[in-house]
Design a protein around this motif. Structure first.
Motif, PDB file in Angstrom:
ATOM      1  N   ILE A 235      10.243  -3.094   1.296  1.00  0.00           N
ATOM      2  CA  ILE A 235      10.271  -1.658   1.017  1.00  0.00           C
ATOM      3  C   ILE A 235      11.411  -1.351   0.055  1.00  0.00           C
ATOM      4  CG2 ILE A 235      10.439   0.667   1.997  1.00  0.00           C
ATOM      5  CD1 ILE A 235       8.051  -0.785   3.070  1.00  0.00           C
ATOM      6  N   ILE A 236      11.125  -0.558  -0.961  1.00  0.00           N
ATOM      7  CA  ILE A 236      12.168   0.025  -1.814  1.00  0.00           C
ATOM      8  C   ILE A 236      12.305   1.478  -1.393  1.00  0.00           C
ATOM      9  CG2 ILE A 236      12.843   0.628  -4.165  1.00  0.00           C
ATOM     10  CD1 ILE A 236      11.179  -1.730  -5.152  1.00  0.00           C
TER      11      ILE A 236
ATOM     12  N   PHE B 106       6.348  -2.005  -1.208  1.00  0.00           N
ATOM     13  CA  PHE B 106       6.054  -0.573  -1.196  1.00  0.00           C
ATOM     14  C   PHE B 106       7.287   0.217  -1.624  1.00  0.00           C
ATOM     15  CE2 PHE B 106       6.088   3.454   1.333  1.00  0.00           C
ATOM     16  CZ  PHE B 106       5.094   4.105   0.620  1.00  0.00           C
ATOM     17  N   VAL B 107       7.063   1.202  -2.495  1.00  0.00           N
ATOM     18  CA  VAL B 107       8.139   2.106  -2.939  1.00  0.00           C
ATOM     19  C   VAL B 107       7.966   3.425  -2.209  1.00  0.00           C
ATOM     20  CG1 VAL B 107       9.313   3.155  -4.894  1.00  0.00           C
ATOM     21  CG2 VAL B 107       8.104   0.983  -5.186  1.00  0.00           C
ATOM     22  N   ALA B 108       8.886   3.738  -1.304  1.00  0.00           N
ATOM     23  CA  ALA B 108       8.799   4.952  -0.494  1.00  0.00           C
ATOM     24  C   ALA B 108       9.471   6.121  -1.202  1.00  0.00           C
ATOM     25  CB  ALA B 108       9.462   4.721   0.864  1.00  0.00           C
TER      26      ALA B 108
ATOM     27  N   GLU C  12       3.013   2.757   7.595  1.00  0.00           N
ATOM     28  CA  GLU C  12       1.626   2.537   7.178  1.00  0.00           C
ATOM     29  C   GLU C  12       1.535   1.394   6.177  1.00  0.00           C
ATOM     30  OE1 GLU C  12      -2.153   4.973   5.160  1.00  0.00           O
ATOM     31  OE2 GLU C  12      -0.224   5.991   5.481  1.00  0.00           O
ATOM     32  N   ALA C  13       2.517   1.320   5.272  1.00  0.00           N
ATOM     33  CA  ALA C  13       2.515   0.258   4.270  1.00  0.00           C
ATOM     34  C   ALA C  13       2.695  -1.115   4.912  1.00  0.00           C
ATOM     35  CB  ALA C  13       3.617   0.513   3.245  1.00  0.00           C
ATOM     36  N   VAL C  14       3.608  -1.206   5.864  1.00  0.00           N
ATOM     37  CA  VAL C  14       3.833  -2.474   6.564  1.00  0.00           C
ATOM     38  C   VAL C  14       2.588  -2.885   7.330  1.00  0.00           C
ATOM     39  CG1 VAL C  14       5.167  -3.611   8.373  1.00  0.00           C
ATOM     40  CG2 VAL C  14       6.330  -2.166   6.686  1.00  0.00           C
TER      41      VAL C  14
ATOM     42  N   ALA D 171       3.053   2.534  -4.766  1.00  0.00           N
ATOM     43  CA  ALA D 171       3.704   3.750  -4.277  1.00  0.00           C
ATOM     44  C   ALA D 171       2.794   4.521  -3.336  1.00  0.00           C
ATOM     45  CB  ALA D 171       4.109   4.640  -5.450  1.00  0.00           C
ATOM     46  N   ASP D 172       1.616   3.956  -3.058  1.00  0.00           N
ATOM     47  CA  ASP D 172       0.648   4.573  -2.162  1.00  0.00           C
ATOM     48  C   ASP D 172       0.528   3.708  -0.914  1.00  0.00           C
ATOM     49  OD1 ASP D 172      -1.472   5.711  -0.840  1.00  0.00           O
ATOM     50  OD2 ASP D 172      -2.879   5.612  -2.515  1.00  0.00           O
ATOM     51  N   ALA D 173       1.019   4.227   0.220  1.00  0.00           N
ATOM     52  CA  ALA D 173       1.034   3.436   1.449  1.00  0.00           C
ATOM     53  C   ALA D 173      -0.365   3.018   1.877  1.00  0.00           C
ATOM     54  CB  ALA D 173       1.712   4.237   2.562  1.00  0.00           C
ATOM     55  N   SER D 174      -1.334   3.881   1.679  1.00  0.00           N
ATOM     56  CA  SER D 174      -2.699   3.575   2.107  1.00  0.00           C
ATOM     57  C   SER D 174      -3.350   2.503   1.239  1.00  0.00           C
ATOM     58  CB  SER D 174      -3.550   4.846   2.091  1.00  0.00           C
ATOM     59  OG  SER D 174      -3.672   5.344   0.765  1.00  0.00           O
ATOM     60  N   ASP D 175      -2.753   2.211   0.089  1.00  0.00           N
ATOM     61  CA  ASP D 175      -3.330   1.247  -0.843  1.00  0.00           C
ATOM     62  C   ASP D 175      -2.635  -0.111  -0.776  1.00  0.00           C
ATOM     63  OD1 ASP D 175      -5.182   0.619  -2.949  1.00  0.00           O
ATOM     64  OD2 ASP D 175      -3.510   0.703  -4.358  1.00  0.00           O
ATOM     65  N   CYS D 176      -1.653  -0.245   0.122  1.00  0.00           N
ATOM     66  CA  CYS D 176      -0.900  -1.493   0.209  1.00  0.00           C
ATOM     67  C   CYS D 176      -1.769  -2.613   0.764  1.00  0.00           C
ATOM     68  CB  CYS D 176       0.328  -1.308   1.102  1.00  0.00           C
ATOM     69  SG  CYS D 176       1.742  -0.627   0.212  1.00  0.00           S
ATOM     70  N   SER D 177      -1.604  -3.808   0.203  1.00  0.00           N
ATOM     71  CA  SER D 177      -2.310  -4.999   0.673  1.00  0.00           C
ATOM     72  C   SER D 177      -1.280  -6.102   0.897  1.00  0.00           C
ATOM     73  CB  SER D 177      -3.364  -5.422  -0.348  1.00  0.00           C
ATOM     74  OG  SER D 177      -2.769  -5.634  -1.614  1.00  0.00           O
TER      75      SER D 177
END
Length: 506
Positions: free
Chosen positions: A71-72, A47-49, A62-64, A36-42
Motif C-alpha cells: 500500500i502507498i 494499491f495507492v490509497a 478491500e485492496a488487500v 488506485a481503484d481498490a475494487s480493481d486490485c488483483s
C-alpha cells in the motif's frame, strides 16, 4: 487498463523513487503494477490509497482482499501488507504511473497549455500550426484528442495521472514528435501532471487578475510552471502581469506575444469582416500575413500564442502563418453557421461576463449598419447567484435583444434559474423567456433580419468532450434547420426590385 500491465516491462523501486518516504514492514517495495481503484486490485498489485473519496482504511482492506501486496498511503493503515507512507498520495501516484510506463512524456517534445481562458483553442491551434510544419503531433483537450494517428472524442475528460500517462504512451507508440495537452484547473489541483515534465508551458489568456490560488498558496500559474524542465520555456501574453510574475520567479526562459512592440512576437489586426480577420505577425525582422476564419480578439491572441510556439522550433514564419490560415473552425469557439439570406449565426462558449462582453463587442464590429445583436443565453445551475446576475447584466447591456433559455439544467429548473439572471437585468421586462432551447433558437432566428447577428452563448454540458461536442452539434443543427425554414419562406415570397433608373439616382 494499467499502464504497467499494457507496457509490462519494468519494475520500480519505491525507495529509489521516493527516498523521503517511510517504509513499514519492508526496507523497500518493488512495483510492477499499481492501481488506485481498490475494487480493481488483483494479485501482485500495489494499491495507492487516498486518490478518491473512499476512506483510506476501507479501500486498503478491500485492496488487500483483492490480492494487493503493498500500500502507498499518507497515513499508517491497519493492514498486514507492507506500506510506503508518502506526503502526498496523488503526487506519488502520478510519478509512479509515469515511471512504470517508462516516462513517455520525455520521449517527445511536450507542450502544456494552462491558464484561465483559451486553453482549448490554443491547444488546437498549436497542434494545427505544428502539423502544417510537417511534424506528427498528438493533442488532448476538452473538445477531443489525437495520438498522432487517430482522432477521437472520448466519453470522459482527461483528469487523472493514469489517463495522461496512457495518452502519452499511445502518442509515443504512434511515433509522435510533439504532444500538446490542455492542463485544466482540476488537473493542476489534483497533481495529475506531476509525473509529466514539459519542455514548453503556454500560459494562455491576457487577463492580469490573479489566477486561482493553488494548494501551496501561490497561483496556479506557479503550479503549471513547476512542471517545466530546468531548461524549458514559458510562453505568455505580455499583458498578463500575474503570469509574467510567476514566470520571472523561475529560472526558465520566457517568450512573450501580444500587440505591444515590446513583445517578442507581435500581432496587428489589419481588417475585420464577418467570419474573417486578417492580421500580421512579426517576429524579429520578418512579417507574415494570416487570413483567419476565426474572429475576435481572444482568438487573435490564441493564434499569436500558437505562432510563438512554432517559431521557437525554428519553423519559417510563412509556414506558421499558412498553418493558422488553413484552420477552418473550432467547435463552439466563435463558430459560424453559414447563411445566405438569413441572419449571421455564431456559437461561442463564453460563460463569464468578461468573455461575453469581448465576444459580443467583437461581433458588433462586423455588423452592417442598422444590424442588431440577438443574444441567446442559457440559465445554468452551475453558476452562483452572483455570477448569474452579472451575466444577466452584461448580456442585456451588450446585446440589442436578449433571449433567456434553458441549458444543461433543462427546463425543470428554468423558472428559478432565470430569476437569478434577471436579478442583474436593468429592465426585467425586456428579455424574452423561452424555456425550450429548440424553440428559443427557432424563434430568435425567425425574428432576426438578414442584417442581424444571432449569438448562442454556451449552455453545453462540460462533463466530457463527447457531451460537449454532442451539445454543440445539436445547437448547430437547430440553427441550420431554422435558417432553412427562413430561407424557404423568403424564396416563396415575391421580391420587388427597384428600377435601374432609380438605383442610378440613389
Amino acid at each position: 487498463m494499467d499502464v504497467a500491465k499494457r507496457i509490462g516491462s519494468q519494475d520500480v523501486s519505491l525507495r529509489q523513487l521516493f527516498p523521503a518516504a517511510r517504509m513499514i514492514s519492508t526496507p523497500d517495495m518493488t512495483v510492477r503494477r499499481c492501481s488506485a481503484d481498490a475494487s480493481d486490485c488483483s494479485p501482485g498489485d500495489v494499491f495507492v490509497a487516498g486518490i478518491d473519496d473512499t476512506p483510506a482504511d476501507e479501500a486498503a482492506a478491500e485492496a488487500v482482499a483483492g490480492g494487493a501486496i503493498g500500500i502507498i498511503t499518507e497515513q499508517l493503515l491497519p493492514v498486514s501488507v507492507p506500506q510506503c507512507i508518502v506526503a502526498d498520495a496523488r503526487q506519488a501516484y502520478a510519478h509512479l504511473v509515469s515511471e512504470l510506463a517508462g516516462k513517455p512524456s520525455q520521449q517527445m517534445l511536450s507542450i502544456g497549455v494552462a491558464g484561465i481562458d483559451g486553453k482549448t483553442s490554443t491547444t488546437l491551434m498549436v497542434a494545427a500550426a505544428l502539423r502544417k510544419s510537417g511534424l506528427r503531433v498528438a493533442y488532448n483537450c476538452d473538445l477531443g484528442r489525437s495520438d498522432g494517428i487517430i482522432q477521437d472524442v472520448p466519453r470522459r475528460r482527461l483528469s487523472d495521472a493514469q489517463d495522461l500517462t496512457d495518452w502519452y504512451a499511445d502518442a509515443s507508440d504512434s511515433g509522435c514528435q510533439v504532444a500538446v495537452v490542455e492542463l485544466s484547473e482540476a488537473m493542476l489541483r489534483s497533481h495529475a501532471a506531476d509525473g509529466t515534465s514539459f519542455d514548453i508551458m503556454i500560459l494562455s489568456g491576457d487577463s492580469d487578475h490573479a489566477y486561482l490560488k493553488s494548494a501551496q498558496g501561490g497561483s496556479l500559474f506557479n503550479e503549471a510552471i513547476s512542471h517545466v524542465r530546468s531548461k524549458g520555456l514559458v510562453i505568455l501574453n505580455e499583458s498578463n502581469a500575474v503570469a509574467a510574475q510567476a514566470a520571472e520567479s523561475s529560472d526558465l526562459s520566457i517568450l512573450t506575444y501580444g500587440t505591444s512592440q515590446e513583445a517578442d512576437v507581435v500581432g496587428r489586426i489589419m481588417e475585420r469582416h464577418a467570419g474573417e480577420t486578417t492580421f500580421l505577425i512579426t517576429a524579429g525582422d520578418t512579417t507574415a500575413a494570416v487570413r483567419s476564419r476565426m474572429t475576435g480578439d481572444w482568438m487573435f491572441h490564441h493564434q499569436l500564442a500558437a505562432a510563438a510556439t512554432a517559431l521557437v522550433m525554428d519553423f519559417p514564419l510563412e509556414t506558421v502563418a499558412a498553418g493558422l490560415s488553413a484552420m477552418e473552425k473550432i467547435p463552439g469557439r466563435m463558430q459560424r453557421v453559414a447563411s445566405y439570406t438569413g441572419p449571421q449565426i455564431v456559437l461561442d462558449d463564453a460563460d463569464c461576463p468578461e468573455r461575453v462582453m469581448a465576444t459580443i463587442n467583437t461581433l458588433r464590429k462586423e455588423l452592417p449598419r442598422r444590424g442588431k445583436i440577438w443574444c441567446i443565453a442559457a440559465c445554468d445551475h452551475r453558476r452562483t447567484a452572483t455570477h448569474a446576475a452579472n451575466l444577466g447584466y452584461i448580456t442585456e447591456r451588450c446585446s440589442d435583444h436578449l433571449v433567456l433559455t434553458s441549458g444543461v439544467s433543462g427546463t425543470d429548473e428554468f423558472l428559478s434559474l432565470v430569476h437569478e439572471m434577471l436579478d442583474g437585468v436593468v429592465d426585467p421586462a425586456k428579455p424574452q423567456l423561452i424555456a425550450n432551447r429548440e424553440a428559443a433558437i427557432q424563434w430568435t432566428i425567425n425574428k432576426a433580419t438578414p442584417n442581424d447577428l444571432v449569438v448562442i452563448l454556451g449552455g453545453w454540458c462540460p462533463d466530457s468532450p463527447r457531451t460537449i461536442r454532442v451539445a454543440i452539434d445539436a445547437d448547430t443543427k437547430l440553427a441550420e434547420q431554422a435558417l432553412e425554414r427562413v430561407e424557404a419562406i423568403d424564396d416563396s415570397e415575391p421580391v420587388i426590385l427597384p428600377h435601374p433608373a432609380l438605383l442610378a439616382s440613389m
